[in-house]
Design an enzyme around this catalytic site. Sequence first.
Site, PDB file in Angstrom:
ATOM      1  N   GLY A  10       0.840  -1.198   0.000  1.00  0.00           N
ATOM      2  CA  GLY A  10       0.000   0.000   0.000  1.00  0.00           C
ATOM      3  C   GLY A  10       0.870   1.242   0.000  1.00  0.00           C
ATOM      4  O   GLY A  10       1.999   1.202   0.483  1.00  0.00           O
ATOM      5  N   ARG A  72       0.139  -4.589  -4.921  1.00  0.00           N
ATOM      6  CA  ARG A  72       0.350  -5.731  -4.030  1.00  0.00           C
ATOM      7  C   ARG A  72       0.710  -6.983  -4.829  1.00  0.00           C
ATOM      8  O   ARG A  72       0.419  -8.104  -4.420  1.00  0.00           O
ATOM      9  CB  ARG A  72      -0.892  -5.967  -3.173  1.00  0.00           C
ATOM     10  CG  ARG A  72      -1.201  -4.807  -2.229  1.00  0.00           C
ATOM     11  CD  ARG A  72      -2.142  -5.222  -1.112  1.00  0.00           C
ATOM     12  NE  ARG A  72      -2.574  -4.094  -0.296  1.00  0.00           N
ATOM     13  CZ  ARG A  72      -1.879  -3.580   0.708  1.00  0.00           C
ATOM     14  NH1 ARG A  72      -0.706  -4.084   1.017  1.00  0.00           N
ATOM     15  NH2 ARG A  72      -2.357  -2.571   1.409  1.00  0.00           N
ATOM     16  N   ASP A 103       6.045  -5.754   5.234  1.00  0.00           N
ATOM     17  CA  ASP A 103       6.543  -7.124   5.399  1.00  0.00           C
ATOM     18  C   ASP A 103       6.388  -7.974   4.129  1.00  0.00           C
ATOM     19  O   ASP A 103       7.232  -8.830   3.849  1.00  0.00           O
ATOM     20  CB  ASP A 103       5.905  -7.820   6.612  1.00  0.00           C
ATOM     21  CG  ASP A 103       4.390  -7.777   6.590  1.00  0.00           C
ATOM     22  OD1 ASP A 103       3.818  -7.043   5.755  1.00  0.00           O
ATOM     23  OD2 ASP A 103       3.766  -8.469   7.415  1.00  0.00           O
ATOM     24  N   THR A 125       5.183   1.458   6.529  1.00  0.00           N
ATOM     25  CA  THR A 125       3.782   1.100   6.707  1.00  0.00           C
ATOM     26  C   THR A 125       3.158   2.036   7.723  1.00  0.00           C
ATOM     27  O   THR A 125       3.780   2.351   8.745  1.00  0.00           O
ATOM     28  CB  THR A 125       3.556  -0.361   7.162  1.00  0.00           C
ATOM     29  OG1 THR A 125       2.174  -0.502   7.542  1.00  0.00           O
ATOM     30  CG2 THR A 125       4.419  -0.776   8.337  1.00  0.00           C
ATOM     31  N   ASP A 127       0.906   1.109   9.520  1.00  0.00           N
ATOM     32  CA  ASP A 127       0.489   0.235  10.626  1.00  0.00           C
ATOM     33  C   ASP A 127       1.516   0.163  11.759  1.00  0.00           C
ATOM     34  O   ASP A 127       1.185  -0.250  12.863  1.00  0.00           O
ATOM     35  CB  ASP A 127       0.233  -1.192  10.104  1.00  0.00           C
ATOM     36  CG  ASP A 127      -0.794  -1.219   8.989  1.00  0.00           C
ATOM     37  OD1 ASP A 127      -1.595  -0.275   8.888  1.00  0.00           O
ATOM     38  OD2 ASP A 127      -0.791  -2.200   8.207  1.00  0.00           O
ATOM     39  N   ASP A 129       3.819  -1.956  12.280  1.00  0.00           N
ATOM     40  CA  ASP A 129       3.803  -3.307  12.855  1.00  0.00           C
ATOM     41  C   ASP A 129       5.030  -4.157  12.486  1.00  0.00           C
ATOM     42  O   ASP A 129       4.985  -5.383  12.570  1.00  0.00           O
ATOM     43  CB  ASP A 129       2.512  -4.037  12.430  1.00  0.00           C
ATOM     44  CG  ASP A 129       2.395  -4.168  10.917  1.00  0.00           C
ATOM     45  OD1 ASP A 129       3.247  -3.633  10.192  1.00  0.00           O
ATOM     46  OD2 ASP A 129       1.432  -4.822  10.461  1.00  0.00           O
ATOM     47  N   ARG A 171      -4.503  -2.923  10.336  1.00  0.00           N
ATOM     48  CA  ARG A 171      -4.496  -4.359  10.118  1.00  0.00           C
ATOM     49  C   ARG A 171      -4.585  -5.112  11.450  1.00  0.00           C
ATOM     50  O   ARG A 171      -5.484  -4.830  12.207  1.00  0.00           O
ATOM     51  CB  ARG A 171      -3.255  -4.755   9.335  1.00  0.00           C
ATOM     52  CG  ARG A 171      -3.507  -5.942   8.460  1.00  0.00           C
ATOM     53  CD  ARG A 171      -2.520  -6.059   7.363  1.00  0.00           C
ATOM     54  NE  ARG A 171      -3.182  -5.922   6.084  1.00  0.00           N
ATOM     55  CZ  ARG A 171      -2.558  -5.774   4.945  1.00  0.00           C
ATOM     56  NH1 ARG A 171      -1.259  -5.703   4.905  1.00  0.00           N
ATOM     57  NH2 ARG A 171      -3.230  -5.711   3.829  1.00  0.00           N
TER      58      ARG A 171
HETATM   59  O1  F6P Z   1      -0.994  -1.921   5.544  1.00  0.00           O
HETATM   60  C1  F6P Z   1      -1.492  -0.649   5.347  1.00  0.00           C
HETATM   61  C2  F6P Z   1      -2.988  -0.669   5.194  1.00  0.00           C
HETATM   62  O2  F6P Z   1      -3.438   0.660   5.018  1.00  0.00           O
HETATM   63  C3  F6P Z   1      -3.735  -1.355   6.333  1.00  0.00           C
HETATM   64  O3  F6P Z   1      -3.870  -0.544   7.464  1.00  0.00           O
HETATM   65  C4  F6P Z   1      -5.041  -1.687   5.645  1.00  0.00           C
HETATM   66  O4  F6P Z   1      -5.678  -2.800   6.245  1.00  0.00           O
HETATM   67  C5  F6P Z   1      -4.610  -2.040   4.253  1.00  0.00           C
HETATM   68  O5  F6P Z   1      -3.353  -1.412   4.045  1.00  0.00           O
HETATM   69  C6  F6P Z   1      -5.563  -1.591   3.188  1.00  0.00           C
HETATM   70  O6  F6P Z   1      -5.087  -2.043   1.974  1.00  0.00           O
HETATM   71  P1  F6P Z   1      -5.650  -1.608   0.556  1.00  0.00           P
HETATM   72  O7  F6P Z   1      -5.122  -0.234   0.268  1.00  0.00           O
HETATM   73  O8  F6P Z   1      -5.131  -2.618  -0.364  1.00  0.00           O
HETATM   74  O9  F6P Z   1      -7.138  -1.588   0.682  1.00  0.00           O
END
Ligand code: F6P
Length: 342
Positions: A10, A72, A103, A125, A127, A129, A171
Site C-alpha cells: 500500500g 500488491r 513485510d 507502513t 500500521d 507493525d 491491520r
Molecule cells: O498496511 C497498510 C494498510 O493501510 C492497512 O492498514 C489496511 O488494512 C490495508 O493497508 C488496506 O489495503 P488496501 O489499500 O489494499 O485496501
Amino acid sequence: MRVGVLTGGGDCPGLNAVIRAVVRKGEVEHGDTFVGFRDGWKGLIDDLTRPLDVEQCRGILPKGGTILGASRTNPSKIEGGIEAVKAMLKKHDVDVLIAIGGDDTLGVAHRLSQEGVRVVGVPKTIDNDLSATDVTFGFHTAVQIATDAIDRLHTTAESHDRVFVCEVMGRHAGWIAMYAGIAGGAAEILIPEKPFDIDEVAARIKQRHSKGRYASIVVVAEGAVATGGTLSVAGGKVDAFGHPQLGGIGQVVADALEERTGYDTRVTVLGHIQRGGTPTAYDRVLATRFGLRAIGAVHEKAFGTMVALKGDVIVLVPLGQAVTELKTVGPGFLDDAAVFFS
Ligand code: F6P
C-alpha cells in the site's frame, strides 16, 4: 552503481522522501544512476519503468503517495515470477535493488537476496507493525490524521449527545487506534491485541453518561475482535499475499452499542484518508534518514539488509529479521491508560 528502486504494497506518506534521499545522495556523492520500477514488483515483471534522477525528484518531498506507483503484486505467486524479476534486473543492468515496502514487499526482497540478488530494504507502513524497527514512517501521519478526525468528531458528538464510533486502519496491530485514541481523548479504544466484550463496553459508556458526561468517542481498530466471536464482520477479499481486506467492524460495534445503550450512535470510517495527503515533518525526516542510510548500505555492499530505527540511530538489520515477527501493542500500554476508559 546502477540502482533500481521500487515501492511495493500500500502507499504510505513519506515514500517520496525516501526516493528523493536515495537519488540525491546516490547521484551527487557517488555518481550513481537509477531506474525506477513502477507499481512495486509488477514493474519488474511487466517491464514498467520510469527515469529517476535528481531533476525527477524535485518538489516531491511534501507529496503523499509514491511517484513510482505501488501494487500488491507478489512474484512468488506468479509462475516463473521470481525468475522474471531476476531477468528484468539484468535487462536494466541493475547492480543493486532498493525495495521500499512492508513485510510483504520485504519478504520477496528477502527471498531474492537468498537467491543471490543484491537487495537493500527500506521498511514502510502506516500500521507500524514491523518488529525490526522502532517506528515506520507513515505511522505518524496516519495518527495525526486520525487524531484530527477524532477532535472534529468530539465537537459534533457533544452538540448532539451522541456516541461516535471511529474505525481506523492498522491491520492486526492496534498502534494507530492506541495513539490516536489517547491523543484524541477517546472514551474507549478497541484493538486486535485485546478482544473486547461488547456488553462491558456498553455498560462503561452508560455509566459514563450517567455521571453527566455528554458524548463518547469509541476508537476501533479495523482488526479488533469481540470476545467469543460475539460480533462478526463479513469477510473481505484476500490479496496476493493472503491478507484479507479488513473493514466493517466500526458499523457492527456502533449497531451493537446503540442497541445496548439506547444512545444515538454514529460511525465514521477513516479508511484511506489515513494514508493520503502530505506527510508530517516527523515522517519526512525519518523517511529521508532511511533513504540516506539505504544508499549508504548499497555502497558498503551491505546487501540483504534493511534500514531500521533503533532509539535515535538508523541501523542495518538482516532482511530476514524484518519479516519474522509482527510488532503488536503490548498489554502494558493499554492497561496503563485504563484510567481514561471508565
Ligand atoms: O498496511 C497498510 C494498510 O493501510 C492497512 O492498514 C489496511 O488494512 C490495508 O493497508 C488496506 O489495503 P488496501 O489499500 O489494499 O485496501
